[in-house]
Motif scaffolding. Structure first.
Motif, PDB file in Angstrom:
ATOM      1  N   ASN A 157       3.254   1.907  34.111  1.00  0.00           N
ATOM      2  CA  ASN A 157       3.255   3.258  34.683  1.00  0.00           C
ATOM      3  C   ASN A 157       4.367   4.099  34.065  1.00  0.00           C
ATOM      4  OD1 ASN A 157       2.612   1.508  37.608  1.00  0.00           O
ATOM      5  ND2 ASN A 157       1.171   3.046  36.868  1.00  0.00           N
ATOM      6  N   ASP A 158       4.147   5.406  34.004  1.00  0.00           N
ATOM      7  CA  ASP A 158       5.278   6.292  33.741  1.00  0.00           C
ATOM      8  C   ASP A 158       6.087   6.358  35.026  1.00  0.00           C
ATOM      9  OD1 ASP A 158       7.006   7.944  32.447  1.00  0.00           O
ATOM     10  OD2 ASP A 158       5.730   9.724  32.519  1.00  0.00           O
ATOM     11  N   LEU A 159       7.397   6.545  34.891  1.00  0.00           N
ATOM     12  CA  LEU A 159       8.230   6.521  36.084  1.00  0.00           C
ATOM     13  C   LEU A 159       9.495   7.338  35.880  1.00  0.00           C
ATOM     14  CD1 LEU A 159      10.879   4.392  35.619  1.00  0.00           C
ATOM     15  CD2 LEU A 159       9.005   2.767  35.576  1.00  0.00           C
ATOM     16  N   ASP A 199       1.829  11.349  32.592  1.00  0.00           N
ATOM     17  CA  ASP A 199       3.186  11.761  32.234  1.00  0.00           C
ATOM     18  C   ASP A 199       3.849  12.488  33.400  1.00  0.00           C
ATOM     19  OD1 ASP A 199       5.461  12.488  30.736  1.00  0.00           O
ATOM     20  OD2 ASP A 199       4.532  14.388  30.170  1.00  0.00           O
ATOM     21  N   ILE A 200       5.025  12.011  33.826  1.00  0.00           N
ATOM     22  CA  ILE A 200       5.788  12.680  34.875  1.00  0.00           C
ATOM     23  C   ILE A 200       7.195  12.949  34.372  1.00  0.00           C
ATOM     24  CG2 ILE A 200       4.454  11.754  36.794  1.00  0.00           C
ATOM     25  CD1 ILE A 200       6.664   9.683  37.201  1.00  0.00           C
ATOM     26  N   HIS A 227       9.449   7.493  41.471  1.00  0.00           N
ATOM     27  CA  HIS A 227       8.191   8.205  41.283  1.00  0.00           C
ATOM     28  C   HIS A 227       7.468   7.512  40.132  1.00  0.00           C
ATOM     29  CE1 HIS A 227       6.154  12.354  40.250  1.00  0.00           C
ATOM     30  NE2 HIS A 227       5.301  11.463  40.721  1.00  0.00           N
ATOM     31  N   PHE A 228       6.264   6.983  40.379  1.00  0.00           N
ATOM     32  CA  PHE A 228       5.516   6.352  39.296  1.00  0.00           C
ATOM     33  C   PHE A 228       4.079   6.854  39.319  1.00  0.00           C
ATOM     34  CE2 PHE A 228       5.308   3.480  42.882  1.00  0.00           C
ATOM     35  CZ  PHE A 228       4.056   2.888  42.862  1.00  0.00           C
ATOM     36  N   ALA A 229       3.455   6.863  38.132  1.00  0.00           N
ATOM     37  CA  ALA A 229       2.165   7.538  38.007  1.00  0.00           C
ATOM     38  C   ALA A 229       1.347   6.965  36.865  1.00  0.00           C
ATOM     39  CB  ALA A 229       2.393   9.036  37.789  1.00  0.00           C
ATOM     40  N   ASP A 230       0.069   7.373  36.846  1.00  0.00           N
ATOM     41  CA  ASP A 230      -0.810   6.971  35.751  1.00  0.00           C
ATOM     42  C   ASP A 230      -0.841   8.031  34.651  1.00  0.00           C
ATOM     43  OD1 ASP A 230      -2.268   9.062  36.802  1.00  0.00           O
ATOM     44  OD2 ASP A 230      -4.093   7.906  37.183  1.00  0.00           O
ATOM     45  N   TYR A 257      16.069  19.526  32.492  1.00  0.00           N
ATOM     46  CA  TYR A 257      14.821  19.549  31.730  1.00  0.00           C
ATOM     47  C   TYR A 257      13.625  19.098  32.558  1.00  0.00           C
ATOM     48  CZ  TYR A 257      11.226  18.256  28.367  1.00  0.00           C
ATOM     49  OH  TYR A 257      10.028  18.126  27.706  1.00  0.00           O
ATOM     50  N   GLY A 258      13.756  17.969  33.248  1.00  0.00           N
ATOM     51  CA  GLY A 258      12.631  17.434  34.001  1.00  0.00           C
ATOM     52  C   GLY A 258      12.144  18.379  35.082  1.00  0.00           C
TER      53      GLY A 258
END
Length: 647
Positions: A68-70, A101-102, A96-99, A557-558
């Motif tokens: 996952n992206d995290l 880009d976060i 925070h994790f996802a399938d 940035y994020g």
């Protein structure tokens, strides 16, 4: 923990194709429903002795290995051991994790694991309606609740009706699971964080092998404690599988399309920065010398670099900040890549030695992991308030280049960039990270060594100047016409003896000089050297021809990028630019700023970059500021930027 990511052409849709938040899936073999989500935000919270940072770190490592992206946000008290059960003693870890880009740890948790009443009270305001709360009911007795001002139990008074509540006696279940180990109740209770980790690992289908291996390695000298933690972890997993209170588990597919092909690992900002420093020394073919004094949140760099003697790294834990930078500067004089690490209060103590490095024109990296101030301030909270200190915080005209990473993984590249500037231009360089980047983590693509920049330098080995009588001599301040860098001569090189010290030097010859004209020349030359540093032009992301530009630097940035995505998805045009180089600014920055009617500068300070932009470019930059020790939330910035667009 590393994972391999295939190219987009090779990818198959994981877990049944397109992933949509809340989509139902077939039941698991155990008969329970599995729901597929595109992303989840989890916060572990408890007393500072409850092991929340370790719990969050292990969940993060397994999530990274899953693909996952995290993005993470550790948040802990400044005290070594704050009073148990109190609000100031609450420690939390958000993931925070996802399938896909976060960019941020998330604005509001979907799940809160609250180990005691203080953890619940400190975090409940951040939860949206419908969020899941897993509560350790064993701690909700009269005395712990009274400590944080609960007159009645929130588990019974209806105050949590807006949430999906899961009351779990974590302590009791952990002690019961470990009854055969012969541990005291207090010893057994320490494993309740592993029970919670096992439960959350079941809920979100996280791998378990890595955590079990980690526990056995961590407690290798105490195998019984290791096995007790493994059993508690498994008991938490089994509890999720068998209890009727958790009728649903969740799947978040790997974020295979978010990453280019390569080998990835989860990495924190301080670890990435440490690796970047080691890589820089290897690419420069120079020994790395760290002179440092422990200070939050920079100490992890000292800890990490001390492990890498095999790469020629030498670490010196000095008795104070001044000794740390003095040793690093001495190492630079001796031909090493000198580094000193600190935070804002340490920069104040190092300021005279930084000025000496400017005068001596030696390469030196000053790594400032910014935190809340002034003075001791908020040691474990984040801030961007050292920019003006880095720019001007020395006596006299003492210009120093400034480089700022934008994400935890970017700390690696920023360290290489700062080393390039220091070695090429013979100057101290500030590397401005902060607590958010230092402690936060994200996936990092491990680079190929062949792709790293060549940072090799040439030391002076012979005379470089001929006097009027024909005598060949070494002039330590005879400059490269392109970079204005002076030669770097290693002490002991025959014929290259030269004077050092803080008193002004004569141009070229390097002798002590009190001549007014010479001082004017040297001051202007040192400034011209910094002004002439080659840095890339700033990139502008503007697909829609916007009239409003949001300009950021460092760790904003994020949140800024996440806010910009929200606005664009709503059909609002906005441009974005982000600065890595703050001294000198990119050469095209003035032209970029002139293209926009409005410029908004979000910062975790009271407007330091905005002040510099206004002064240098005469642009009416609008400053949006936050100094509460926490990073911006994307939704918060989206609202501010929308108002700027509509105004």
């Amino acid at each position: 923990m590393t994972s391999q990511v295939s190219s987009p052409a090779e990818q198959a849709d994981g877990a049944g194709g397109a992933i949509v938040g809340g989509q139902r899936a077939p039941e698991s073999p155990g008969g329970k429903e599995v729901r597929r989500l595109d992303r989840v935000i989890i916060r572990f919270a408890g007393d500072s002795g409850d092991g929340m940072q370790l719990t969050g770190d292990r969940f993060t490592s397994e999530t990274a290995s899953f693909g996952n992206d995290l993005s993470t946000l550790p948040n802990f008290p400044a005290e070594i051991r704050a009073p148990a059960g109190t609000l100031p003693g609450v420690s939390s870890f958000q993931l925070h994790f996802a399938d896909h880009d976060i960019l941020t740890p998330g604005d509001a948790p979907n799940v809160l694991v609250a180990m005691n009443p203080a953890a619940l009270k400190a975090n409940i305001a951040d939860l949206p309606r419908g969020a899941e709360i897993i509560i350790n009911t064993d701690e909700f007795t009269k005395r712990p609740m009274a400590k944080v001002g609960y007159a009645t139990s929130p588990l019974e008074d209806g105050s949590l009706d807006a949430y999906s509540l899961h009351p779990v006696p974590l302590t009791t279940l952990t002690v019961e699971a470990l009854k055969d180990f012969g541990l005291s109740r207090k010893e057994a209770e320490r494993s309740k964080n592993m029970f919670a980790l096992g439960l959350l690992s079941w809920m979100y289908h996280r791998p378990t092998e890595g955590t079990e291996s980690f526990l056995r390695q961590k407690f290798a000298k105490k195998p019984e404690i290791a096995e007790a933690n493994v059993v508690a972890f498994r008991a938490g997993w089994n509890f999720g599988e068998t209890t009727e209170d958790f009728a649903v588990s969740y799947e978040v597919a790997p974020a295979t399309r978010a990453f280019p092909t390569g080998t990835y690992r989860n990495i924190s900002g301080n670890l990435a920065l440490s690796y970047g420093l080691v890589a820089a020394s290897q690419q420069a073919d120079l020994p790395l010398y760290l002179g440092s004094y422990p200070i939050t949140p920079a100490s992890d760099i000292l800890h990490e670099l001390s492990k890498h003697k095999n790469f020629g790294v030498r670490t010196f834990q000095a008795e104070d900040e001044i000794a740390g930078i003095g040793a690093a500067l001495g190492a630079a004089f001796g031909g090493a890549l000198g580094v000193t690490t600190t935070s804002g209060p340490g920069v104040a103590l190092k300021s005279e030695a930084i000025g000496l490095a400017v005068s001596l024109e030696l390469p030196l990296l000053i790594v400032d992991i910014q935190r809340g101030g002034p003075s001791t301030g908020l040691p474990t909270k984040t801030e961007q308030a050292d920019l003006l200190q880095a720019m001007f915080g020395r006596n006299g005209e003492a210009p120093v280049p400034i480089v700022a990473p934008r994400t935890p993984a970017d700390c690696f590249d920023a360290a290489l960039d700062a080393a390039r500037i220091a070695l090429t231009y013979r100057t101290p360089v500030f590397l401005l990270s902060d607590g958010y980047l230092a402690n936060g983590s994200e996936p990092w693509r491990i680079p190929e060594v062949a792709d790293l920049p060549d940072l090799k330098v040439k030391f002076a080995t012979a005379a470089n100047h001929t006097l009027a009588d024909g005598t060949e001599v070494f002039w330590p301040y005879k400059r490269d016409p392109e970079t204005l860098a002076r030669p770097w001569a290693i002490p002991g090189t025959p014929g290259l003896e030269h004077r050092i010290g803080g008193i002004e030097k004569q141009d070229g010859a390097g002798n002590i000089s009190y001549d007014p004209a010479n001082h004017d020349l040297m001051v202007r030359t040192r400034q011209a050297k910094v002004d002439g540093i080659q840095v890339p032009d700033v990139d502008v992301d503007d697909p829609d021809g916007a009239t409003t530009l949001v300009l950021g630097w460092g760790s904003t940035y994020g949140p800024i990028t996440a806010a910009v995505r929200r606005l664009r998805s709503a059909g609002l045009p906005i441009a974005q630019a982000h600065l890595r180089h703050l001294n000198p600014f990119p050469r095209n920055l003035g032209e970029v700023l002139e293209r926009y009617e409005k410029v908004v500068v979000p910062e975790m300070n009271l407007g330091q970059l905005a002040t510099l932009i206004r002064a240098k470019y005469l642009v009416d930059a609008q400053s949006y500021n936050q100094v509460n020790g926490m990073p911006f939330k994307a939704e918060q910035l989206a609202m501010v930027l929308k108002e700027a667009i509509d105004d």
